[in-house]
Motif scaffolding. Structure first.
Motif, PDB file in Angstrom:
ATOM      1  N   VAL A   1      11.796   3.815 -31.016  1.00 14.31           N
ATOM      2  CA  VAL A   1      12.632   4.583 -30.097  1.00 14.31           C
ATOM      3  C   VAL A   1      13.339   5.751 -30.781  1.00 14.31           C
ATOM      4  N   THR A   2      13.217   5.867 -32.083  1.00 15.26           N
ATOM      5  CA  THR A   2      13.722   7.037 -32.798  1.00 15.26           C
ATOM      6  C   THR A   2      12.592   7.925 -33.284  1.00 15.26           C
ATOM      7  N   GLY A   3      11.384   7.692 -32.784  1.00 13.77           N
ATOM      8  CA  GLY A   3      10.263   8.545 -33.146  1.00 13.77           C
ATOM      9  C   GLY A   3       9.759   8.352 -34.551  1.00 13.77           C
TER      10      GLY A   3
ATOM     11  N   TYR B   1      -1.343  15.246 -35.041  1.00 12.08           N
ATOM     12  CA  TYR B   1      -1.549  15.611 -33.635  1.00 12.08           C
ATOM     13  C   TYR B   1      -0.289  15.218 -32.876  1.00 12.08           C
ATOM     14  N   GLY B   2      -0.085  15.825 -31.736  1.00 12.26           N
ATOM     15  CA  GLY B   2       1.018  15.446 -30.861  1.00 12.26           C
ATOM     16  C   GLY B   2       0.476  14.742 -29.634  1.00 12.26           C
ATOM     17  N   VAL B   3       1.350  14.081 -28.901  1.00 15.43           N
ATOM     18  CA  VAL B   3       0.969  13.365 -27.691  1.00 15.43           C
ATOM     19  C   VAL B   3       1.847  13.853 -26.541  1.00 15.43           C
ATOM     20  N   VAL B   4       1.221  14.297 -25.472  1.00 19.10           N
ATOM     21  CA  VAL B   4       1.968  14.763 -24.310  1.00 19.10           C
ATOM     22  C   VAL B   4       2.475  13.563 -23.520  1.00 19.10           C
ATOM     23  N   ALA B   5       3.779  13.445 -23.404  1.00 13.24           N
ATOM     24  CA  ALA B   5       4.380  12.380 -22.606  1.00 13.24           C
ATOM     25  C   ALA B   5       5.612  12.935 -21.902  1.00 13.24           C
ATOM     26  N   GLY B   6       5.893  12.389 -20.731  1.00 13.72           N
ATOM     27  CA  GLY B   6       7.037  12.829 -19.962  1.00 13.72           C
ATOM     28  C   GLY B   6       6.689  13.710 -18.777  1.00 13.72           C
ATOM     29  N   ILE B   7       5.406  14.027 -18.583  1.00  7.80           N
ATOM     30  CA  ILE B   7       5.027  14.910 -17.476  1.00  7.80           C
ATOM     31  C   ILE B   7       5.452  14.314 -16.135  1.00  7.80           C
TER      32      ILE B   7
ATOM     33  N   ARG C   1       8.374   3.759 -21.458  1.00  7.02           N
ATOM     34  CA  ARG C   1       7.319   4.460 -20.727  1.00  7.02           C
ATOM     35  C   ARG C   1       6.426   5.253 -21.675  1.00  7.02           C
ATOM     36  N   ALA C   2       7.049   6.018 -22.577  1.00  2.00           N
ATOM     37  CA  ALA C   2       6.287   6.827 -23.526  1.00  2.00           C
ATOM     38  C   ALA C   2       5.479   5.952 -24.481  1.00  2.00           C
ATOM     39  N   ALA C   3       6.076   4.839 -24.901  1.00  2.40           N
ATOM     40  CA  ALA C   3       5.370   3.933 -25.809  1.00  2.40           C
ATOM     41  C   ALA C   3       4.134   3.338 -25.144  1.00  2.40           C
TER      42      ALA C   3
ATOM     43  N   ALA D   1       7.823  12.700 -28.587  1.00  2.00           N
ATOM     44  CA  ALA D   1       8.100  12.173 -29.927  1.00  2.00           C
ATOM     45  C   ALA D   1       7.879  10.666 -29.972  1.00  2.00           C
ATOM     46  N   ILE D   2       8.343   9.958 -28.939  1.00  2.00           N
ATOM     47  CA  ILE D   2       8.160   8.506 -28.905  1.00  2.00           C
ATOM     48  C   ILE D   2       6.678   8.171 -28.750  1.00  2.00           C
ATOM     49  N   ALA D   3       5.981   8.887 -27.893  1.00  3.80           N
ATOM     50  CA  ALA D   3       4.560   8.618 -27.676  1.00  3.80           C
ATOM     51  C   ALA D   3       3.749   8.870 -28.936  1.00  3.80           C
TER      52      ALA D   3
END
Length: 442
Positions: A317-319, A55-61, A180-182, A145-147
């Motif tokens: 931090v490198t995903g 699954y992916g995670v939406v981050a950065g909105i 923030r994403a983490a 990617a980080i999230a």
């Protein structure tokens, strides 16, 4: 809701040059052709998840909203574009007045996504929308990617504490965005003060080996730290001999010592030995923090260890091997004029099967099974089926160029925990596999 709840949006510069040259030259050509103002719909999505992700995670909105709001060309930027002969005079005049005036819908931050999910929908004139492509993708690809890595680590940690410690392993601005994403993905704290300042993420810190080496003896170093920071501090115990350091730490701080940190060696074995030693010394409440190039697999391998918290840096931090989500930003529909009331025509690239996309302005909903667990990501361009009307995923973010959907970072974090909990159990598996639910187009 006060400004502190939303984080400090301080010192935000114009984002207008966080773009690729061809976006400006496309605008120039479209202005000359008379097509720049055609009503258009762009969507950000990914054709596939990074290898091994379920699954992916939406981050950065939230950062995208800031970037859109601050996307304008000042005199210095316009001078640069003129001197470099990037675009012609009429285009420079158009850019001088640029402010995004369209609408943006998207998945709320913290939500999960799958291949084809219309994570962001940007609607307005062709020219004003196409300029935003690079900055939107730059933010979403990095932060998501980080999230996603953070979420996998959070699942592996099983409720134990997670500290983001990657500031020294990436660009200084990426470090703030990564923290923030983490946090959205499930981390509890960060060591990065800029992230704490800007986004109100709880910050923590201990000491480095250099602090121990500075003093004549390890005892002197521990005493200095405890005298300054109190008995609840965390002492680093692997500069020399771990067993001796633990004994000294308890002698100096007493049984009220907050925690010890282990940064090297066989963490599983050392953690067991340290826990036993702490208990024998009466420091039963002293916690154990482990660091040292951890990723989700290392964290999972320590599930049986008496560890209370993990500090993660480089891999986060490198995903954790997947530093981007390969999101793209594509024109999916457009009208023949600037009139938003004119019917839209679906458009899509069809030349290569591996890069083809589905045209049309889309909605998305998540279908649940009888137990309330997600069973499919449903995407369509026509009417939304009645049974999915209450399960739609896109929310309004920008209306007429005005941001209307800022929220505290904790809301995104909580949303992610709820979204992840609503996925099938196999989503938590770290083994390679396909997306945990299929994407269905109707």
């Amino acid at each position: 809701m006060n400004s502190a709840d939303l984080g400090r949006r301080v010192g935000v510069p114009s984002t207008a040059l966080f773009t690729d040259q061809y976006e400006l030259t496309m605008v120039q050509a479209a202005l000359k052709a008379g097509t720049a103002e055609r009503h258009s719909v762009f969507e950000a999505f990914t054709r596939r998840l990074p290898e091994g992700r379920r699954y992916g995670v939406v981050a950065g909105i939230g950062r995208v909203l800031d970037a859109v709001e601050n996307f304008h060309f000042d005199d210095e930027m316009l001078t640069f574009l003129r001197e470099q002969d990037v675009v012609d005079g009429p285009t420079l005049d158009w850019l001088a007045d640029y402010r995004f005036s369209g609408d943006i819908w998207g998945y709320p931050e913290g939500e999960v996504y799958f291949p084809g999910s219309p994570i962001l929908r940007v609607e307005g004139s062709f020219a004003e929308c196409v300029l935003l492509e690079t900055v939107i993708l730059s933010i979403l690809n990095h932060d998501s990617a980080i999230a996603a890595a953070a979420s996998r680590m959070s699942a592996a940690a099983g409720g134990r504490g997670l500290i983001e410690m990657g500031a020294r392993r990436t660009h200084e601005l990426s470090a703030v965005a990564s923290a923030r994403a983490a946090y959205i993905g499930g981390f509890d704290t960060t060591s990065d003060l800029a992230a704490g300042f800007r986004y109100n993420i709880p910050t923590v810190g201990t000491s480095a080996h250099a602090f121990t080496l500075l003093h004549d003896t390890e005892r002197d170093a521990f005493r200095a730290q405890v005298d300054s920071l109190g008995r609840g501090t965390t002492l680093l115990v692997d500069t020399y001999d771990v067993a001796e350091a633990v004994r000294t730490a308890v002698e100096v701080a007493g049984t009220e010592l907050g925690a010890v940190r282990i940064d090297s060696g066989d963490l599983l074995l050392v953690a067991h030995r340290v826990r036993q030693q702490l208990d024998e010394l009466g420091a039963t409440g002293t916690k154990i923090v482990v660091t040292s190039d951890l990723d989700e697999y290392a964290i999972a391998s320590l599930a049986a260890a008496p560890v209370d918290a993990y500090g993660v840096g480089t891999q986060l931090v490198t995903g954790s091997g997947q530093p981007t989500c390969s999101m793209v930003y594509k024109l999916v529909a457009r009208a023949g004029s600037a009139d938003p009331a004119e019917p839209l025509r679906a458009v899509a690239k069809k030349s290569l099967s591996s890069k083809s996309s589905v045209g049309g302005r889309k909605w998305a909903a998540r279908r649940l099974d009888e137990s309330g667990v997600a069973e499919a990501e449903v995407i369509g361009t026509g009417p939304v089926p009645a049974e999915l009307a209450e399960r739609q995923l896109l929310v309004e973010l920008v209306r007429g160029g005005e941001v209307i959907a800022r929220e505290p970072l904790d809301a995104a974090r909580e949303r992610h925990m709820a979204a992840r909990a609503g996925l099938p159990m196999s989503a938590m598996q770290l083994s390679r596999g396909e997306p945990v639910i299929p994407t269905e187009y109707i």
